[in-house]
Design a protein around this motif. Sequence first.
Motif, PDB file in Angstrom:
ATOM      1  N   HIS A   1     -57.261  50.897   6.625  1.00 61.37           N
ATOM      2  CA  HIS A   1     -55.852  50.619   6.335  1.00 61.37           C
ATOM      3  C   HIS A   1     -55.725  49.528   5.294  1.00 61.37           C
ATOM      4  CE1 HIS A   1     -55.379  52.773  10.025  1.00 61.37           C
ATOM      5  NE2 HIS A   1     -55.955  51.823  10.736  1.00 61.37           N
TER       6      HIS A   1
ATOM      7  N   THR B   1     -51.765  42.807  23.648  1.00 61.27           N
ATOM      8  CA  THR B   1     -51.725  43.903  24.617  1.00 61.27           C
ATOM      9  C   THR B   1     -51.781  43.375  26.052  1.00 61.27           C
ATOM     10  OG1 THR B   1     -53.052  45.089  22.997  1.00 61.27           O
ATOM     11  CG2 THR B   1     -52.783  46.138  25.138  1.00 61.27           C
TER      12      THR B   1
ATOM     13  N   ASP C   1     -51.058  41.182  14.569  1.00 60.98           N
ATOM     14  CA  ASP C   1     -52.221  40.335  14.890  1.00 60.98           C
ATOM     15  C   ASP C   1     -53.294  40.323  13.795  1.00 60.98           C
ATOM     16  OD1 ASP C   1     -52.909  42.944  15.509  1.00 60.98           O
ATOM     17  OD2 ASP C   1     -53.373  42.550  17.602  1.00 60.98           O
ATOM     18  N   ASN C   2     -53.454  41.433  13.079  1.00 56.22           N
ATOM     19  CA  ASN C   2     -54.487  41.422  12.029  1.00 56.22           C
ATOM     20  C   ASN C   2     -54.082  40.548  10.840  1.00 56.22           C
ATOM     21  OD1 ASN C   2     -56.630  43.131  13.189  1.00 56.22           O
ATOM     22  ND2 ASN C   2     -54.957  44.604  13.317  1.00 56.22           N
TER      23      ASN C   2
ATOM     24  N   ARG D   1     -50.880  56.101  16.156  1.00 55.94           N
ATOM     25  CA  ARG D   1     -50.271  54.898  16.705  1.00 55.94           C
ATOM     26  C   ARG D   1     -49.279  54.245  15.746  1.00 55.94           C
ATOM     27  NH1 ARG D   1     -54.937  53.476  14.249  1.00 55.94           N
ATOM     28  NH2 ARG D   1     -55.323  51.339  13.542  1.00 55.94           N
TER      29      ARG D   1
ATOM     30  N   TRP E   1     -49.709  50.298  20.547  1.00 56.70           N
ATOM     31  CA  TRP E   1     -50.686  50.731  19.521  1.00 56.70           C
ATOM     32  C   TRP E   1     -51.732  51.672  20.107  1.00 56.70           C
ATOM     33  CZ3 TRP E   1     -56.012  49.522  19.597  1.00 56.70           C
ATOM     34  CH2 TRP E   1     -56.403  48.655  20.615  1.00 56.70           C
TER      35      TRP E   1
ATOM     36  N   GLN F   1     -49.272  42.599  18.834  1.00 56.67           N
ATOM     37  CA  GLN F   1     -49.994  43.849  18.598  1.00 56.67           C
ATOM     38  C   GLN F   1     -49.259  44.600  17.496  1.00 56.67           C
ATOM     39  OE1 GLN F   1     -49.104  47.330  21.160  1.00 56.67           O
ATOM     40  NE2 GLN F   1     -48.531  45.848  22.714  1.00 56.67           N
ATOM     41  N   GLN F   2     -49.997  45.248  16.617  1.00 57.61           N
ATOM     42  CA  GLN F   2     -49.358  46.010  15.552  1.00 57.61           C
ATOM     43  C   GLN F   2     -48.899  47.371  16.075  1.00 57.61           C
ATOM     44  OE1 GLN F   2     -52.377  45.101  12.026  1.00 57.61           O
ATOM     45  NE2 GLN F   2     -50.299  45.547  11.371  1.00 57.61           N
ATOM     46  N   HIS F   3     -47.980  47.977  15.360  1.00 61.91           N
ATOM     47  CA  HIS F   3     -47.548  49.384  15.513  1.00 61.91           C
ATOM     48  C   HIS F   3     -46.603  49.662  16.684  1.00 61.91           C
ATOM     49  CE1 HIS F   3     -50.909  49.657  12.772  1.00 61.91           C
ATOM     50  NE2 HIS F   3     -51.796  49.450  13.739  1.00 61.91           N
TER      51      HIS F   3
HETATM   52  C1  XUL Z   1     -54.646  47.718  14.179  1.00 61.82           C
HETATM   53  C2  XUL Z   1     -54.493  48.012  15.618  1.00 61.82           C
HETATM   54  C3  XUL Z   1     -54.905  46.975  16.594  1.00 61.82           C
HETATM   55  C4  XUL Z   1     -53.722  46.311  17.209  1.00 61.82           C
HETATM   56  C5  XUL Z   1     -54.211  45.499  18.396  1.00 61.82           C
HETATM   57  O1  XUL Z   1     -54.335  48.786  13.368  1.00 61.82           O
HETATM   58  O2  XUL Z   1     -54.053  49.050  16.022  1.00 61.82           O
HETATM   59  O3  XUL Z   1     -55.742  46.025  16.003  1.00 61.82           O
HETATM   60  O4  XUL Z   1     -53.041  45.543  16.262  1.00 61.82           O
HETATM   61  O5  XUL Z   1     -53.301  44.631  18.862  1.00 61.82           O
END
Ligand code: XUL
Length: 532
Positions: free
Chosen positions: A319, A16, A280-281, A170, A137, A97-99
């Motif tokens: 999730h 981000t 990232d996760n 998101r 996200w 970053q996800q999403h």
């Molecule tokens: C995971 C989420 C955040 C983003 C941050 O679902 O929304 O961890 O990935 O970058």
Amino acid sequence: MVTESSASFLGLDLSTQQLKAVIVNENLEILHEETVIFETHLPEYRTNGGVRVNKANPHEITAPTIMWIKALDLLMDKLIIASVDFSKIAAISGTAQQHGSVYWQNGAEKTLGNLDSSNFLHTQLATSFSVSDSPTWMDSTTKIECRCFEEAVGGPENLARITGSRAYERFTGPQIARISTHRPETFKNSERISLVSSFLASLFLGRIAPIDYSDASGMNLMDLRTKKWHPQLLKLCGPDIEKKLGDPVPSCSCLGTISPYFVERYGFNEKCKVIACSGDNPSSLIGMGIKDDWLAVSLGTSDTLLIWLSEPKTVLNGHILCNPLDPNAYMAILCFKNGSLAREKIRNRYADKSWDEFNELLESTPRGNFGYLGLHFDVEEILIAASGEFRYNKEGKKLSKFSSSEIEIRAAIEGQFLLRRLFAEEIGFKIGKGTKILATGGASCNKSILQVLSDVFGCPVYTQDNVNSALIGAAKQALIGFNKERGENNRADYLTPKLVCEPYKNSEDMYGPMVQKLVQIVKNIENESKQI
Ligand code: XUL
């Protein structure tokens, strides 16, 4: 020519607030690290922490797509100044970053494949995006779309069973659906749609990269088990969506070789491989090297738990994603908004703003805290629809305050970890003989807090030196993908966690029943909050 002994691997993290690069050798030892911070290094885009909040609609939180590309131009220049020998890089991968989503304008892929190596990327790709500000996200504008996604498959439970999550604002499926209904022309003019991770891979590949299974499972669109887009959900996103998304691919797949642009401009070896990027996760899971007997607990502004699962469980809280290391396994993410900020509030209020005093008071109280329990949700919690402060005695009776600062402190810290354990077990984490916790993030340097974590879960707690697990995970993805391509196995673990604390012997007798009690307390809090 890349040789076995000289090969290095490039990992990128498009998060981000910043874009980071790390170059490692085959033992994952760091050779170089560089960062571009969006807000300070690219002030011309006028972001706050890398994002822009729409003043007229504060739920709309975006980032200029072209800013991310300019950041890559800057980052590459920084790596040149650091005398990086790009010809030795055997493979590249990334995390993001996800999403978040990127919308490529009709004709963009052609531009991407014909870049002039004497010019920057950002000048050549300036008109390649149909949506100039990518939804991130942090965006939460899709309440209506979320309802449609859940209704389309018969309710939130079904959506969670199919895709791993109930509808979240998101998540990319509802985000795409919003663009296609609110801006149909823009949607029509979008040749392809990427996640932020696959967008990053596309820049290096010179064509639009596929989305990897793990990041695809953060979209409310993919069937977790079959790894295919779900037809009914796809339909909600607008016409021709299947073509715009392309088929997802296994995590750490080799996507091809690097685009001629990078060979000519920076001297990359033309055989350098581009390995699928991820969220990232999932990359953190790779970076931390955790396996099925580990629970990763990141203690940051918010606390995030990553759990390796062999089976996907259907839960409405949290999730489930495809596991980036094993296509037959899964991973769970549990995010708690009230992490370090809540701990700091407690420290300021009850320990005179001093961590030393806080630790002293925490250690002066007995484990179990005479049954006193505190839950602090200064901002509305994600997994419990509630905000406020809640205090209980041993009998479960609500109190307005406790009798001393030390009881307040232990109640709050035990409350945090009991809550995390409750949700971790609910989503499928099994505490057994060999289970261990890997603690990361800012608060993981506080041994007194980690001791409570260890006692509450009844597991030893470890830490490791390398703090940016997503970034190191990206470099490891490059290494894994490269080895896979050569038909070689990967060494399971490169990083060596250090044991910090072990649980006291009788801790389970104390905390097991407290977790059980918490089930009813959580229900009561949610009911109370509904009535307000
Ligand atoms: C995971 C989420 C955040 C983003 C941050 O679902 O929304 O961890 O990935 O970058």
